[in-house]
Write a protein that holds these residues in place. Structure first.
Motif, short mmCIF file in Angstrom:
data_model
loop_
_atom_site.label_atom_id
_atom_site.label_comp_id
_atom_site.label_asym_id
_atom_site.label_seq_id
_atom_site.Cartn_x
_atom_site.Cartn_y
_atom_site.Cartn_z
N SER A 312 0.86 -1.18 0.00
CA SER A 312 0.00 0.00 0.00
C SER A 312 0.89 1.23 0.00
O SER A 312 1.45 1.60 1.04
CB SER A 312 -0.92 0.01 1.22
OG SER A 312 -1.80 1.12 1.18
N LYS A 313 1.05 1.84 -1.15
CA LYS A 313 1.95 2.97 -1.33
C LYS A 313 1.34 4.25 -0.77
O LYS A 313 0.19 4.57 -1.07
CB LYS A 313 2.25 3.15 -2.83
CG LYS A 313 3.05 4.39 -3.19
CD LYS A 313 4.50 4.28 -2.81
CE LYS A 313 5.29 5.47 -3.32
NZ LYS A 313 6.70 5.42 -2.90
N ASN A 314 2.11 4.96 0.03
CA ASN A 314 1.69 6.29 0.49
C ASN A 314 2.28 7.33 -0.45
O ASN A 314 3.49 7.35 -0.70
CB ASN A 314 2.19 6.57 1.91
CG ASN A 314 1.41 5.79 2.95
OD1 ASN A 314 0.36 5.21 2.66
ND2 ASN A 314 1.90 5.76 4.17
N TYR A 315 1.43 8.21 -0.95
CA TYR A 315 1.91 9.23 -1.89
C TYR A 315 0.98 10.43 -1.84
O TYR A 315 -0.25 10.29 -1.77
CB TYR A 315 1.96 8.67 -3.32
CG TYR A 315 2.88 9.44 -4.23
CD1 TYR A 315 4.27 9.31 -4.13
CD2 TYR A 315 2.38 10.31 -5.19
CE1 TYR A 315 5.12 10.02 -4.95
CE2 TYR A 315 3.23 11.02 -6.02
CZ TYR A 315 4.60 10.87 -5.89
OH TYR A 315 5.45 11.58 -6.71
N GLY A 316 1.57 11.62 -1.86
CA GLY A 316 0.79 12.84 -1.90
C GLY A 316 0.51 13.24 -3.34
O GLY A 316 0.40 12.40 -4.23
N LEU A 317 0.44 14.53 -3.58
CA LEU A 317 0.26 15.03 -4.95
C LEU A 317 1.63 15.47 -5.45
O LEU A 317 2.04 16.61 -5.26
CB LEU A 317 -0.75 16.18 -4.97
CG LEU A 317 -2.16 15.81 -4.51
CD1 LEU A 317 -3.04 17.05 -4.45
CD2 LEU A 317 -2.77 14.75 -5.42
N GLY A 318 2.37 14.53 -6.02
CA GLY A 318 3.71 14.82 -6.53
C GLY A 318 4.80 14.74 -5.49
O GLY A 318 5.95 15.10 -5.77
N LEU A 319 4.50 14.28 -4.28
CA LEU A 319 5.48 14.20 -3.21
C LEU A 319 5.42 12.83 -2.54
O LEU A 319 4.33 12.28 -2.32
CB LEU A 319 5.23 15.29 -2.16
CG LEU A 319 5.42 16.72 -2.66
CD1 LEU A 319 4.83 17.70 -1.66
CD2 LEU A 319 6.90 17.02 -2.89
N ASN A 320 6.59 12.29 -2.22
CA ASN A 320 6.65 10.98 -1.60
C ASN A 320 6.40 11.08 -0.11
O ASN A 320 6.97 11.94 0.58
CB ASN A 320 8.02 10.34 -1.85
CG ASN A 320 8.03 8.88 -1.46
OD1 ASN A 320 7.10 8.15 -1.74
ND2 ASN A 320 9.08 8.45 -0.78
N LEU A 321 5.57 10.19 0.42
CA LEU A 321 5.28 10.13 1.84
C LEU A 321 5.73 8.81 2.46
O LEU A 321 5.57 8.61 3.66
CB LEU A 321 3.77 10.30 2.09
CG LEU A 321 3.09 11.49 1.42
CD1 LEU A 321 1.58 11.47 1.75
CD2 LEU A 321 3.70 12.81 1.84
N PHE A 322 6.30 7.95 1.65
CA PHE A 322 6.64 6.60 2.10
C PHE A 322 7.97 6.59 2.83
O PHE A 322 8.97 7.15 2.36
CB PHE A 322 6.71 5.66 0.89
CG PHE A 322 7.10 4.25 1.25
CD1 PHE A 322 6.15 3.38 1.78
CD2 PHE A 322 8.40 3.80 1.05
CE1 PHE A 322 6.51 2.08 2.10
CE2 PHE A 322 8.75 2.49 1.36
CZ PHE A 322 7.80 1.63 1.90
N LEU A 323 8.01 5.97 4.02
CA LEU A 323 9.25 5.79 4.75
C LEU A 323 9.67 4.33 4.70
O LEU A 323 8.84 3.43 4.85
CB LEU A 323 9.10 6.21 6.21
CG LEU A 323 8.75 7.67 6.50
CD1 LEU A 323 8.77 7.91 8.00
CD2 LEU A 323 9.69 8.62 5.80
N GLU A 324 10.96 4.10 4.46
CA GLU A 324 11.50 2.75 4.53
C GLU A 324 11.45 2.28 5.99
O GLU A 324 11.52 3.08 6.92
CB GLU A 324 12.95 2.71 4.04
CG GLU A 324 13.14 3.15 2.61
CD GLU A 324 12.75 2.10 1.59
OE1 GLU A 324 12.48 0.94 2.01
OE2 GLU A 324 12.72 2.42 0.39
N ARG A 325 11.35 0.98 6.20
CA ARG A 325 11.39 0.45 7.56
C ARG A 325 12.71 0.84 8.22
O ARG A 325 13.78 0.69 7.64
CB ARG A 325 11.24 -1.07 7.55
CG ARG A 325 9.83 -1.54 7.23
CD ARG A 325 9.68 -3.04 7.45
NE ARG A 325 10.47 -3.80 6.50
CZ ARG A 325 10.01 -4.23 5.34
NH1 ARG A 325 8.77 -3.95 4.98
NH2 ARG A 325 10.79 -4.92 4.53
#
Length: 382
Positions: A312-325
């Protein structure tokens, strides 16, 4: 100004506004960060490294080390050297799109086919501006995204007079909204939309609406010749790139990766986003736009992402919100990277902006040059 260190690349210092302690940062962690970068340079993994850190709007660390040019003598990388920021350009494109949304020129659920007739096909007519912004359109992921051993180019445009048809040729990877497929070509399409809606070339709109208001006077799509000797170059192609225009009629706008910039200029952009759309009295976008861009818009949308399975990818509008473990960044942090060679991280909880360039000719992704530095940086917060 340089600090000579035995058996290490000299460290050059740029402008700062405060000491680390004045903004609640452990200065000892900067020494760890410097040694980390110098070790990578000494091991031949990096050509050079530079970084800028700011908290509460004050720059407290600004350094560079290593060679400016990787294939000939070009002197040292300076804190204010220019560097191609590759896909970090996409953050500028996203802001430009959202400015047009604010102005009533576009809306996110608008079908792209309403503006570009090439999208009026059974396979593409349901693709929206939102899908392009969030890499969920299903079209043309970047070469090698699926680790294919013999990837095709950005698009098979060699036989196409119309580059948009070239991008859309072949079957989509997925239905719109079904899967996250990182697509620089999709951002090229956004650049074309910006041009069609405004009547201006994409470059001109971004320069006039974002770069100039922020005072980013060392940020360019086409670097002026007088600055060529200040650009960080890794391979000869980087130098060749400086002599070719990014603004050619009938060609894809470089909305997915066309900018050169500096640490300080990228900080200005990051500080604008941290400060809800304004920088030193100049407003670029509204507070509500920044809030919309920096919250998650994908829910149970999977991503593959160069071998990494993300359910389940977290993503904004043109910006990454995903953090690696295992990352130490605050979960609210948003960011964008460029080809694994530069990074812009913005943490609204800690009021921290971190920018770093890590040029290298090393093939593939180097986590120790992108992920490790952020952990060292965030470990210094008091």
């Amino acid at each position: 100004m340089a600090i000579e260190q035995q058996h290490a690349s000299p460290i050059r210092l740029g402008h700062t506004d405060a000491s680390p302690s004045e903004v609640g940062f452990d200065a000892g962690r900067l020494e760890v960060l410097d040694r980390h970068f110098q070790q990578l340079i000494g091991d031949g993994k990096l050509q050079a490294a530079s970084y800028l850190l700011a908290r509460h709007g004050k720059i407290f660390a600004h350094k560079s080390m290593g060679r400016r040019v990787g294939f000939k003598d070009g002197g040292d990388l300076q804190p204010d050297s220019l560097r191609r920021i590759a896909s970090t350009t996409k953050a500028f494109t996203a802001v430009a799109v959202m400015k047009l949304v604010e102005d009533g020129k576009l809306y996110l659920e608008q079908p792209v086919s309403a503006i570009l007739p090439e999208f009026d096909t059974p396979l593409h007519k349901t693709i929206t501006v939102f899908h392009l912004l969030t890499h969920t359109s299903g079209i043309c992921p970047d070469p090698g995204y699926y680790l294919e051993p013999y990837p095709r180019g950005w698009w098979n445009a060699s036989e196409q007079d119309n580059w948009i048809k070239g991008v859309l040729s072949g079957p989509p990877r997925s239905k719109p909204g079904e899967f996250y497929n990182y697509s620089s070509s999709g951002y090229g399409i956004l650049g074309e939309l910006i041009g069609r809606v405004t009547g201006m070339h994409y470059n001109d709109y971004v320069e006039q609406s974002i770069i100039e208001p922020l005072g980013m006077d060392r940020t360019f799509f086409d670097v002026p010749e007088q600055f060529h000797d200040e650009v960080c170059l890794v391979v000869p192609f980087d130098a060749e790139r400086l002599t070719s225009s990014t603004k050619q009629p009938g060609k894809m706008p470089r909305a997915g990766g066309g900018l050169h910039s500096t640490l300080t200029d990228l900080w200005k952009f990051g500080q604008m986003m941290l400060d809800k759309g304004a920088f030193r009295g100049s407003r670029v976008v509204s507070r509500k736009t920044v809030e919309a861009m920096t919250r998650n818009h994908l829910f149970k949308v999977p991503a593959y992402a160069w071998g990494v399975q993300i359910p389940s990818k977290n993503y904004g509008l043109g910006l990454n919100l995903f953090l690696e473990r295992g990352e130490l960044k605050t979960p609210a942090t948003f960011s964008h990277e460029g080809a694994g060679r530069c990074a812009l991280h913005i943490d609204p909880v800690e009021q921290l902006v971190a920018v770093y360039f890590v040029p290298t000719a090393h093939d593939g992704f180097l986590p120790e040059s992108i992920i490790h530095p952020s952990n060292i940086i965030w470990s210094g917060l008091r």
